[in-house]
Design an enzyme around this catalytic site. Structure first.
Site, PDB file in Angstrom:
ATOM      1  N   ASP A 132     -17.011   7.029  -3.327  1.00 28.26           N
ATOM      2  CA  ASP A 132     -15.835   6.846  -2.450  1.00 28.26           C
ATOM      3  C   ASP A 132     -15.690   8.149  -1.665  1.00 28.26           C
ATOM      4  O   ASP A 132     -16.345   9.151  -1.981  1.00 28.26           O
ATOM      5  CB  ASP A 132     -14.590   6.568  -3.329  1.00 28.26           C
ATOM      6  CG  ASP A 132     -13.335   6.260  -2.503  1.00 28.26           C
ATOM      7  OD1 ASP A 132     -13.457   5.944  -1.302  1.00 28.26           O
ATOM      8  OD2 ASP A 132     -12.224   6.353  -3.076  1.00 28.26           O
ATOM      9  N   ARG A 176       0.892  -1.180   0.000  1.00 22.98           N
ATOM     10  CA  ARG A 176       0.000   0.000   0.000  1.00 22.98           C
ATOM     11  C   ARG A 176       0.919   1.215   0.000  1.00 22.98           C
ATOM     12  O   ARG A 176       1.604   1.483   0.997  1.00 22.98           O
ATOM     13  CB  ARG A 176      -0.928   0.004   1.218  1.00 22.98           C
ATOM     14  CG  ARG A 176      -1.667   1.325   1.360  1.00 22.98           C
ATOM     15  CD  ARG A 176      -2.909   1.255   2.205  1.00 22.98           C
ATOM     16  NE  ARG A 176      -3.990   0.612   1.496  1.00 22.98           N
ATOM     17  CZ  ARG A 176      -5.267   0.680   1.858  1.00 22.98           C
ATOM     18  NH1 ARG A 176      -5.623   1.331   2.930  1.00 22.98           N
ATOM     19  NH2 ARG A 176      -6.196   0.074   1.151  1.00 22.98           N
ATOM     20  N   ARG A 235     -13.384  -8.741  -0.339  1.00 24.81           N
ATOM     21  CA  ARG A 235     -11.940  -8.457  -0.446  1.00 24.81           C
ATOM     22  C   ARG A 235     -11.169  -9.740  -0.166  1.00 24.81           C
ATOM     23  O   ARG A 235     -10.165 -10.050  -0.819  1.00 24.81           O
ATOM     24  CB  ARG A 235     -11.518  -7.370   0.567  1.00 24.81           C
ATOM     25  CG  ARG A 235     -11.942  -5.969   0.227  1.00 24.81           C
ATOM     26  CD  ARG A 235     -11.302  -5.445  -1.045  1.00 24.81           C
ATOM     27  NE  ARG A 235      -9.854  -5.340  -0.969  1.00 24.81           N
ATOM     28  CZ  ARG A 235      -9.192  -4.307  -0.442  1.00 24.81           C
ATOM     29  NH1 ARG A 235      -9.840  -3.280   0.024  1.00 24.81           N
ATOM     30  NH2 ARG A 235      -7.867  -4.286  -0.421  1.00 24.81           N
ATOM     31  N   CYS A 248     -16.296   1.352  -1.280  1.00 24.07           N
ATOM     32  CA  CYS A 248     -15.155   0.520  -0.861  1.00 24.07           C
ATOM     33  C   CYS A 248     -14.900   0.615   0.642  1.00 24.07           C
ATOM     34  O   CYS A 248     -14.260  -0.259   1.204  1.00 24.07           O
ATOM     35  CB  CYS A 248     -13.908   0.903  -1.649  1.00 24.07           C
ATOM     36  SG  CYS A 248     -13.284   2.556  -1.292  1.00 24.07           S
ATOM     37  N   GLN A 268      -9.486  -3.710  -4.942  1.00 29.47           N
ATOM     38  CA  GLN A 268     -10.829  -3.292  -4.555  1.00 29.47           C
ATOM     39  C   GLN A 268     -11.784  -3.380  -5.752  1.00 29.47           C
ATOM     40  O   GLN A 268     -12.921  -3.819  -5.616  1.00 29.47           O
ATOM     41  CB  GLN A 268     -10.797  -1.855  -4.005  1.00 29.47           C
ATOM     42  CG  GLN A 268     -12.152  -1.373  -3.537  1.00 29.47           C
ATOM     43  CD  GLN A 268     -12.640  -2.089  -2.288  1.00 29.47           C
ATOM     44  OE1 GLN A 268     -11.951  -2.101  -1.283  1.00 29.47           O
ATOM     45  NE2 GLN A 268     -13.822  -2.678  -2.358  1.00 29.47           N
ATOM     46  N   HIS A 277      -6.607   1.333  -7.364  1.00 26.15           N
ATOM     47  CA  HIS A 277      -6.871   0.391  -6.259  1.00 26.15           C
ATOM     48  C   HIS A 277      -7.458  -0.892  -6.884  1.00 26.15           C
ATOM     49  O   HIS A 277      -8.636  -1.195  -6.756  1.00 26.15           O
ATOM     50  CB  HIS A 277      -7.856   1.033  -5.278  1.00 26.15           C
ATOM     51  CG  HIS A 277      -7.940   0.358  -3.940  1.00 26.15           C
ATOM     52  ND1 HIS A 277      -7.231  -0.780  -3.619  1.00 26.15           N
ATOM     53  CD2 HIS A 277      -8.671   0.669  -2.819  1.00 26.15           C
ATOM     54  CE1 HIS A 277      -7.510  -1.125  -2.365  1.00 26.15           C
ATOM     55  NE2 HIS A 277      -8.375  -0.275  -1.862  1.00 26.15           N
TER      56      HIS A 277
HETATM   57  N1  NVA Z   1      -9.765   6.685  -2.272  1.00 28.00           N
HETATM   58  C1  NVA Z   1      -9.563   6.204  -0.932  1.00 28.00           C
HETATM   59  C2  NVA Z   1      -9.722   4.711  -0.890  1.00 28.00           C
HETATM   60  C3  NVA Z   1      -9.593   4.131   0.487  1.00 28.00           C
HETATM   61  C4  NVA Z   1      -9.709   2.640   0.501  1.00 28.00           C
HETATM   62  C5  NVA Z   1      -8.177   6.600  -0.454  1.00 28.00           C
HETATM   63  O1  NVA Z   1      -7.216   6.523  -1.235  1.00 28.00           O
HETATM   64  O2  NVA Z   1      -8.039   7.005   0.700  1.00 28.00           O
HETATM   65  N1   CP Z   2     -11.308  -0.338   1.039  1.00 26.63           N
HETATM   66  C1   CP Z   2     -10.101  -0.389   1.614  1.00 26.63           C
HETATM   67  O1   CP Z   2      -9.081  -0.535   0.962  1.00 26.63           O
HETATM   68  O2   CP Z   2     -10.123  -0.283   2.977  1.00 26.63           O
HETATM   69  P1   CP Z   2      -8.869  -0.129   3.947  1.00 26.63           P
HETATM   70  O3   CP Z   2      -8.285   1.248   3.704  1.00 26.63           O
HETATM   71  O4   CP Z   2      -9.450  -0.260   5.321  1.00 26.63           O
HETATM   72  O5   CP Z   2      -7.872  -1.193   3.643  1.00 26.63           O
END
Ligand code: NVA
Ligand code: CP
Length: 302
Positions: free
Chosen positions: A221, A102, A289, A261, A132, A129
């Site tokens: 989102d 990540r 997931r 998500c 997801q 992502h």
């Molecule tokens: N667009 C959001 C997704 C979180 C799972 C982010 O990047 O924070």
């Molecule tokens: N949707 C998602 O990726 O959640 P987290 O940020 O909790 O991993």
């Protein structure tokens, strides 16, 4: 040759197979049958940003597969103190069979994938992502029995990782995609052009009026992604009017489903009555997931 998953482009030839595998391994595991296809394998999970779902679902997924997962926060490993990405990738590749990352930036993701000699899976970066969106397409398949030809409408931040992966993923799946976002927050043109190559209808608009008419799937989102916190106040003002509420849901087909998500911020991108309402599938989506990533890990380890 190792195979990575850092963009939806990486599954353009076998997206449906991965979704089918996810659904079948979910059913098998729920019948208490063993799915230990990665016995003795180890997944290293590097986190540069917070997570609930990604961390827990990858770790539980690896346990169900008979393997093991290691949580590596960049606050604790030498990468966070300046060790190069190249050396980190080369060292980890000597210990683990798969790396999940990540990342703050897609550039860092590309760098890790370039040097790692084992498959790298994106657990999100600033551009995409993919895990997801594969999960979301699996969830839609379970609820609708198909993907091809469905009308998918996304509201909110059109320039974030989810919107970009949806454009590619819905394109590959043969869906009609509409992104409804303020002009300033529309997708990078690269993703729109790529989605168009898959010959589906792709529309980007800032007009919320009747935008959900005929939708089979409505998604959104957060308006403030990780890394955007400094612009929070400004964003909350600029996204006003893009909240998904019961009025939006009424425009869609009666059997339309709602996706998010998560994490969600109720009263902003969606009202809580929609997110926890009868058309919402957000907790199936969160569960999936686990199953989609099990299918992804098995596929990349082949
Ligand atoms: N667009 C959001 C997704 C979180 C799972 C982010 O990047 O924070
Ligand atoms: N949707 C998602 O990726 O959640 P987290 O940020 O909790 O991993």
């Amino acid at each position: 040759m190792k195979r990575d998953l850092i963009s939806m482009r990486d599954v353009k030839d076998d997206l449906c197979d991965i979704i089918g595998l996810g659904i079948s391994l979910k059913q098998k595991s729920k019948k208490k049958k063993s799915i230990e296809f990665l016995k003795g394998k180890t997944l290293g999970m590097i986190f540069e940003k917070s997570s609930t779902r990604t961390r827990v679902s990858f770790e539980v997924g690896m346990t169900l597969l008979g393997g093991h997962a290691i949580f590596l926060s960049t606050n604790d490993i030498q990468l966070g103190r300046g060790e190069s990405m190249e050396d980190t990738a080369l060292v980890l590749s000597r210990y683990v069979d798969l790396i999940m990352y990540r990342a703050k930036s897609n550039q860092a993701m590309q760098e890790l994938a370039k040097h790692a000699t084992v498959p790298v899976i994106s657990g999100l970066d600033d551009k995409e992502h993919p895990c997801q969106v594969i999960t979301d397409l699996m969830t839609i398949t379970e609820h609708k029995g198909k993907l091809k030809g469905l009308n998918f409408v996304y509201f909110g931040d059109g320039n974030n990782n989810m919107a970009h992966s949806y454009l590619l993923g819905c394109g590959i799946a043969g869906m009609n995609v509409k992104i409804v976002a303020p002009k300033k927050y529309q997708p990078d043109s690269y993703y729109v052009e790529e989605a168009k190559k898959f010959c589906v209808s792709v529309e980007v608009t800032d007009s919320v009026e009747n935008a959900a008419v005929d939708a089979d799937v409505i998604a959104t989102d957060t308006w403030v992604s990780m890394g955007d916190e400094a612009q929070k106040e400004q964003r909350l003002k600029e996204f006003k009017g893009y909240t998904i509420d019961q009025k939006t849901m009424k425009q869609a087909k009666p059997d339309a489903v709602f996706l998010h998500c998560l994490p969600a911020y109720y009263g902003y991108e969606v009202t809580k009555d929609v997110a926890h309402g009868k058309q919402s599938v957000i907790f199936d989506e969160a569960e999936n997931r686990l199953w989609a990533q099990i299918a992804i890990m098995v596929t990349l380890c082949k």
